[in-house]
Design an enzyme around this catalytic site. Structure first.
Site, PDB file in Angstrom:
ATOM      1  N   ASP A  34     -32.335 -44.461 -70.080  1.00 55.55           N
ATOM      2  CA  ASP A  34     -31.809 -44.606 -68.717  1.00 55.55           C
ATOM      3  C   ASP A  34     -30.670 -43.628 -68.496  1.00 55.55           C
ATOM      4  O   ASP A  34     -30.516 -43.041 -67.431  1.00 55.55           O
ATOM      5  CB  ASP A  34     -31.229 -46.014 -68.523  1.00 55.55           C
ATOM      6  CG  ASP A  34     -32.316 -47.053 -68.482  1.00 55.55           C
ATOM      7  OD1 ASP A  34     -33.471 -46.708 -68.778  1.00 55.55           O
ATOM      8  OD2 ASP A  34     -31.997 -48.213 -68.170  1.00 55.55           O
ATOM      9  N   LEU A  87     -29.303 -48.738 -55.853  1.00 54.84           N
ATOM     10  CA  LEU A  87     -27.831 -48.717 -55.878  1.00 54.84           C
ATOM     11  C   LEU A  87     -27.363 -47.383 -56.439  1.00 54.84           C
ATOM     12  O   LEU A  87     -27.972 -46.870 -57.381  1.00 54.84           O
ATOM     13  CB  LEU A  87     -27.310 -49.802 -56.824  1.00 54.84           C
ATOM     14  CG  LEU A  87     -27.315 -51.244 -56.380  1.00 54.84           C
ATOM     15  CD1 LEU A  87     -26.893 -52.133 -57.538  1.00 54.84           C
ATOM     16  CD2 LEU A  87     -26.360 -51.441 -55.210  1.00 54.84           C
ATOM     17  N   GLU A 116     -20.487 -58.526 -60.056  1.00 60.91           N
ATOM     18  CA  GLU A 116     -21.589 -59.285 -60.674  1.00 60.91           C
ATOM     19  C   GLU A 116     -22.135 -58.502 -61.849  1.00 60.91           C
ATOM     20  O   GLU A 116     -21.880 -57.313 -61.972  1.00 60.91           O
ATOM     21  CB  GLU A 116     -22.740 -59.438 -59.659  1.00 60.91           C
ATOM     22  CG  GLU A 116     -22.344 -60.178 -58.430  1.00 60.91           C
ATOM     23  CD  GLU A 116     -23.375 -60.007 -57.309  1.00 60.91           C
ATOM     24  OE1 GLU A 116     -24.457 -59.419 -57.545  1.00 60.91           O
ATOM     25  OE2 GLU A 116     -23.077 -60.453 -56.208  1.00 60.91           O
ATOM     26  N   LYS A 118     -25.100 -56.539 -63.708  1.00 60.76           N
ATOM     27  CA  LYS A 118     -26.288 -55.783 -63.296  1.00 60.76           C
ATOM     28  C   LYS A 118     -27.403 -56.192 -64.254  1.00 60.76           C
ATOM     29  O   LYS A 118     -27.383 -55.852 -65.433  1.00 60.76           O
ATOM     30  CB  LYS A 118     -26.018 -54.284 -63.367  1.00 60.76           C
ATOM     31  CG  LYS A 118     -27.182 -53.456 -62.851  1.00 60.76           C
ATOM     32  CD  LYS A 118     -26.774 -52.026 -62.664  1.00 60.76           C
ATOM     33  CE  LYS A 118     -27.905 -51.098 -62.300  1.00 60.76           C
ATOM     34  NZ  LYS A 118     -29.258 -51.517 -62.454  1.00 60.76           N
ATOM     35  N   ASP A 120     -30.944 -56.376 -65.999  1.00 59.29           N
ATOM     36  CA  ASP A 120     -31.878 -55.301 -66.311  1.00 59.29           C
ATOM     37  C   ASP A 120     -33.309 -55.830 -66.340  1.00 59.29           C
ATOM     38  O   ASP A 120     -33.858 -56.129 -67.394  1.00 59.29           O
ATOM     39  CB  ASP A 120     -31.498 -54.689 -67.664  1.00 59.29           C
ATOM     40  CG  ASP A 120     -32.070 -53.301 -67.818  1.00 59.29           C
ATOM     41  OD1 ASP A 120     -32.640 -52.782 -66.839  1.00 59.29           O
ATOM     42  OD2 ASP A 120     -31.959 -52.738 -68.922  1.00 59.29           O
ATOM     43  N   GLU A 175     -33.723 -60.342 -59.376  1.00 60.96           N
ATOM     44  CA  GLU A 175     -34.329 -59.647 -60.501  1.00 60.96           C
ATOM     45  C   GLU A 175     -35.164 -60.629 -61.317  1.00 60.96           C
ATOM     46  O   GLU A 175     -34.724 -61.755 -61.560  1.00 60.96           O
ATOM     47  CB  GLU A 175     -33.173 -59.114 -61.373  1.00 60.96           C
ATOM     48  CG  GLU A 175     -33.481 -57.886 -62.143  1.00 60.96           C
ATOM     49  CD  GLU A 175     -33.372 -56.589 -61.344  1.00 60.96           C
ATOM     50  OE1 GLU A 175     -33.140 -56.616 -60.116  1.00 60.96           O
ATOM     51  OE2 GLU A 175     -33.560 -55.539 -61.972  1.00 60.96           O
ATOM     52  N   TYR A 227     -29.510 -62.325 -56.206  1.00 59.07           N
ATOM     53  CA  TYR A 227     -28.169 -61.786 -55.952  1.00 59.07           C
ATOM     54  C   TYR A 227     -27.963 -61.155 -54.590  1.00 59.07           C
ATOM     55  O   TYR A 227     -26.920 -60.569 -54.340  1.00 59.07           O
ATOM     56  CB  TYR A 227     -27.813 -60.755 -57.031  1.00 59.07           C
ATOM     57  CG  TYR A 227     -28.918 -59.744 -57.306  1.00 59.07           C
ATOM     58  CD1 TYR A 227     -29.376 -58.875 -56.330  1.00 59.07           C
ATOM     59  CD2 TYR A 227     -29.510 -59.678 -58.568  1.00 59.07           C
ATOM     60  CE1 TYR A 227     -30.371 -57.953 -56.587  1.00 59.07           C
ATOM     61  CE2 TYR A 227     -30.515 -58.768 -58.835  1.00 59.07           C
ATOM     62  CZ  TYR A 227     -30.938 -57.904 -57.839  1.00 59.07           C
ATOM     63  OH  TYR A 227     -31.938 -57.015 -58.092  1.00 59.07           O
ATOM     64  N   LYS A 314     -22.503 -48.474 -64.892  1.00 56.22           N
ATOM     65  CA  LYS A 314     -23.436 -48.750 -65.992  1.00 56.22           C
ATOM     66  C   LYS A 314     -22.745 -48.591 -67.341  1.00 56.22           C
ATOM     67  O   LYS A 314     -21.979 -47.647 -67.542  1.00 56.22           O
ATOM     68  CB  LYS A 314     -24.658 -47.837 -65.878  1.00 56.22           C
ATOM     69  CG  LYS A 314     -25.512 -48.235 -64.659  1.00 56.22           C
ATOM     70  CD  LYS A 314     -26.746 -47.401 -64.503  1.00 56.22           C
ATOM     71  CE  LYS A 314     -27.885 -47.851 -65.350  1.00 56.22           C
ATOM     72  NZ  LYS A 314     -29.144 -47.138 -65.025  1.00 56.22           N
ATOM     73  N   CYS A 408     -52.558 -44.799 -98.033  1.00 58.83           N
ATOM     74  CA  CYS A 408     -51.984 -46.108 -97.732  1.00 58.83           C
ATOM     75  C   CYS A 408     -50.970 -46.493 -98.814  1.00 58.83           C
ATOM     76  O   CYS A 408     -51.317 -46.478-100.004  1.00 58.83           O
ATOM     77  CB  CYS A 408     -53.101 -47.147 -97.658  1.00 58.83           C
ATOM     78  SG  CYS A 408     -52.459 -48.821 -97.478  1.00 58.83           S
ATOM     79  N   CYS A 411     -52.703 -49.634-100.728  1.00 57.39           N
ATOM     80  CA  CYS A 411     -53.948 -49.592-101.519  1.00 57.39           C
ATOM     81  C   CYS A 411     -54.352 -48.175-101.921  1.00 57.39           C
ATOM     82  O   CYS A 411     -55.337 -48.003-102.638  1.00 57.39           O
ATOM     83  CB  CYS A 411     -55.081 -50.272-100.759  1.00 57.39           C
ATOM     84  SG  CYS A 411     -55.622 -49.338 -99.327  1.00 57.39           S
ATOM     85  N   CYS A 426     -54.867 -47.187 -92.145  1.00 53.19           N
ATOM     86  CA  CYS A 426     -55.546 -47.334 -93.429  1.00 53.19           C
ATOM     87  C   CYS A 426     -56.944 -47.869 -93.114  1.00 53.19           C
ATOM     88  O   CYS A 426     -57.071 -48.960 -92.558  1.00 53.19           O
ATOM     89  CB  CYS A 426     -54.790 -48.313 -94.322  1.00 53.19           C
ATOM     90  SG  CYS A 426     -55.794 -48.833 -95.732  1.00 53.19           S
ATOM     91  N   CYS A 432     -57.782 -53.479 -98.553  1.00 56.22           N
ATOM     92  CA  CYS A 432     -56.327 -53.270 -98.557  1.00 56.22           C
ATOM     93  C   CYS A 432     -55.622 -54.643 -98.557  1.00 56.22           C
ATOM     94  O   CYS A 432     -55.759 -55.419 -97.608  1.00 56.22           O
ATOM     95  CB  CYS A 432     -55.932 -52.460 -97.333  1.00 56.22           C
ATOM     96  SG  CYS A 432     -54.177 -52.200 -97.178  1.00 56.22           S
TER      97      CYS A 432
END
Ligand code: IVH
Length: 682
Positions: A34, A87, A116, A118, A120, A175, A227, A314, A408, A411, A426, A432
């Protein structure tokens, strides 16, 4: 930067931002943090304000990111009564000060702030008419949203009816979130069936809200917090008064807000929550600072994209730098190999981080991780820490990239990578040990056959050679159990009793227990209901499998391939032999067709869990539906049934049946199914 360079950079930034906006809002799988996204957006805003002649209406600075998926027509699109905006955001406390100074200058009167959290998640807009929830829209592109009303009705804390002095009609926005506990459970389930986990709770919330199956939405444990009441709709003086009122009508509004008289108090609120948020059960990514007086909000108005009366501060994603000690390569039940970094223990977001996923080989290459490096670990909206980069200043001379194993780690079989897959696998499905044990653990799991045993028991059964496949469990004798270390008479009997009970487990759970890749609980139920028995599934073509609602190419291909492997058919035959249910009316003690043709809505609490009640209905041939309509046969009401459902039933003349009356309809009871028609209405 000259004008031509600025023009080029603007075009470049728009491309990157539009591409990532799609990944974020539509695919629910962002590949940029973000913070990176916000910084590029701020760079574009700065360039556009320096060269306003390059601003076009389609620039991402001028429009809110859209969650409308042009390729999916699954939801009806409806216009928002008031545009649903975004916003403005900042990562700098100084810029919050600038926001306050701008408001001070523009407004003639004194004002306060409402601070308030925020949240997510993914935005939702609810409409209540005469106290009833009548519509839920996603933000969409801000103008049109997807109608997700049926799904929103399945979110447990969204009331369908209100109490108190609510207005005749109003909208309220908020939200939809997925609490960490639900997120972890969902991702465990997805990884278990070989599906890619969601990157963070926000993507999981948004993906879940857009599912085509409301029942599954209900199962995902979503949660809502509201909100914002668009100011035009109700005559309040302040925003906080509107929220208090909304809470009094029974709507979920967070108490974690505060009216601040000056910017100092705003700062204190931010500082407090920057650390206190670690203790919340859901993700938050900042604080929203709103001017509280609605008159002042109206005076400030909006830009094309966001209100001038609010700003989001943020939190910077918490980051730490720590040595990468080693990499483990873990094999899952489906054979997928995941690299996991062992890190020098480091404090992050209130917990000590020691391990972080490196996702796959491509991720190691794209971060250019070398053995001996010090790496940056981040805990942003997501709770699984991830490695976001390397501190090159601390790289030891001659550090070499880790070598992804060719074989692997369990195995020794050479790994393979299929076209279009990001992971190495694998292929030794039947030999395995990790895969074999993983399949047995899945088979006995609580949501599958629910056998009283855990990973350690499976390890012991495997190590002693008792069990190689689920059907072997049914051949274990009490004598064999008692000869194993740590087993005594009582434990052995309890284990065998729980195993005996699996013979009554309905077909859909048996199908899930088989562990077919990509077939989770809900898909197994849909397929079981559609085909009715295992032989019809085994005989189905890919096209026939695609006829099942919600089954796409990947699941159809996986089921088809599974049913065309000799060893799988042999295992099914052995499990049949052991007495498990392989058809929806498989003759198990509980199964019947007493409810065939009935569509039943359940409401309230019962003597068994709601999921078990649904399973009971389906096991007797009935269908469950989430809401009362003309095609509902009856409402099965436990204690505290939903008043709206009851009202709707009496409106439509649909019978309401108690648990006792319902049980009387099932075989073994004297009453016949037809009696339903004669039951009294509430
Ligand atoms: S107020 C007109 N308050 O953050 C804008 N939004 O990044 C009204 N969000 O679109 C929104 N917590 O989806 C508001 N306490 C809060 C919020 C909040 C989260 C979301 C919302 C918004 C996005 C912007």
């Amino acid at each position: 930067m000259d004008r031509a360079e600025a023009q080029q950079r603007i075009a470049e930034l728009r491309d990157i931002l539009l591409e990532n906006s799609r990944k974020y809002y539509i695919d629910n799988a962002p590949d940029m943090s973000d913070q990176e996204f916000d910084f590029l957006m701020h760079e574009l805003e700065a360039l556009e304000s320096q060269y306003p002649e390059f601003i076009t209406p389609d620039s991402p600075t001028q429009r809110v990111g859209s969650d409308l998926d042009p390729s999916s027509g699954s939801f009806v699109k409806r216009a928002h009564r008031y545009p649903m905006l975004s916003l403005g955001n900042t990562y700098s406390i100084e810029e919050v000060g600038e926001f306050a100074a701008r408001a001070d200058k523009a407004l003639q009167e004194a004002f306060t702030y409402c601070c308030e959290l925020k949240f997510d998640g993914t935005a939702i807009c609810l409409t209540y008419r005469n106290g009833r929830l009548v519509q839920a829209l996603t933000r969409g592109d801000g103008v049109l949203g997807d109608d997700v009303t049926e799904n929103a009705r399945q979110i447990s804390n969204i009331p369908r009816t209100l109490k108190g002095d609510y207005p005749e009609e109003f909208e309220i926005r908020g939200e939809v979130l997925m609490p960490y506990s639900s997120f972890e459970a969902l991702n465990r389930e997805r990884e278990d069936i070989g599906e890619a986990p969601f990157a963070n709770p926000r993507n999981a919330a948004s993906g879940s809200l857009k599912l085509g199956n409301p029942e599954e939405v209900g199962r995902r444990g979503l949660w809502c917090t509201l909100y914002h009441i668009p100011a035009q709709s109700i005559p309040f003086e302040t925003h906080s008064e509107a929220l208090d009122k909304a809470a009094s009508w029974g709507l979920p509004v967070s108490d974690d807000r505060r009216i601040c008289r000056n910017i100092e108090e705003v700062r204190n609120f931010i500082d407090y929550w920057d650390t206190a948020r670690d203790g919340l059960p859901y993700a938050t990514d900042g604080v929203v600072i709103k001017i509280n007086e609605l008159q002042a909000q109206r005076a400030l108005g909006y830009t094309a994209k966001s209100p001038r009366w609010a700003v989001a501060y943020k939190f910077k994603a918490e980051q730490a730098c720590t040595p990468l000690l080693s990499i483990d390569y873990q094999v899952g039940r489906t054979g997928a190999v995941t690299p996991v970094a062992n890190l020098g223990p480091v404090q992050l977001g209130g917990t000590t981080v020691r391990r972080a996923t490196l996702v796959n080989a491509d991720q190691i290459a794209s971060l250019d991780i070398r053995l001996g490096d010090s790496v940056y670990v981040e805990k942003g909206g997501e709770i699984i820490p991830k490695i976001t980069g390397v501190n090159l200043a601390l790289r030891p001379a001659g550090a070499v990239p880790p070598e992804f194993p060719r074989c692997c780690p369990d195995c020794g079989t050479p790994l393979v990578k299929q076209e279009g897959e990001a992971k190495w696998f694998c292929p030794n499905t039947d030999g395995c040990p990790t895969q074999i044990k993983g399949r047995i653990v899945h088979f006995i799991g609580r949501k599958a056959m629910n056998v009283l045993a855990g990973d350690a028991t499976v390890d012991q059964f495997y190590a002693t050679g008792l069990v190689r496949r689920p059907s072997d469990l049914y051949a274990i004798s009490k004598y064999q159990l008692m000869s194993l270390e740590g087993w005594q008479d009582r434990a052995a009997q309890r284990f065998l009793d729980s195993l005996a009970k699996t013979r009554k487990v309905p077909f859909e759970r048996v199908l899930f227990a088989l562990g077919i890749r990509f077939v989770g609980e809900t898909t197994a139920r849909d397929i079981a209901r559609h085909f009715g028995d295992i032989d019809s599934i085994a005989a189905a073509s890919r096209e026939q499998l695609l006829e099942v609602a919600e089954v796409g190419d990947v699941i159809a291909g996986s089921v088809f391939d599974y049913m065309h492997k000799e060893e799988n058919l042999e295992e099914i035959a052995r499990l049949k032999e052991a007495g498990l249910q392989f058809s929806t009316n498989g003759g198990g003690e509980a199964a019947s067709d007493a409810l065939a043709g009935k569509t039943i809505v359940i409401s309230g609490n019962f003597s068994i869990s709601r999921d078990d009640m649904k399973a009971l209905i389906m096991n007797h041939g009935g269908k469950c539906s989430g809401s009362v309509s003309g095609s509902t046969s009856f409402l099965l009401a436990g204690s505290k049934p939903g008043p709206e459902k009851l009202r709707k039933c009496s409106q439509l003349g649909i019978p309401v049946v108690s648990e006792e009356e319902f049980r009387a309809m099932l075989p073994g009871a004297a009453a016949a199914a037809e009696e339903v028609e004669e039951l009294t209405l509430f």
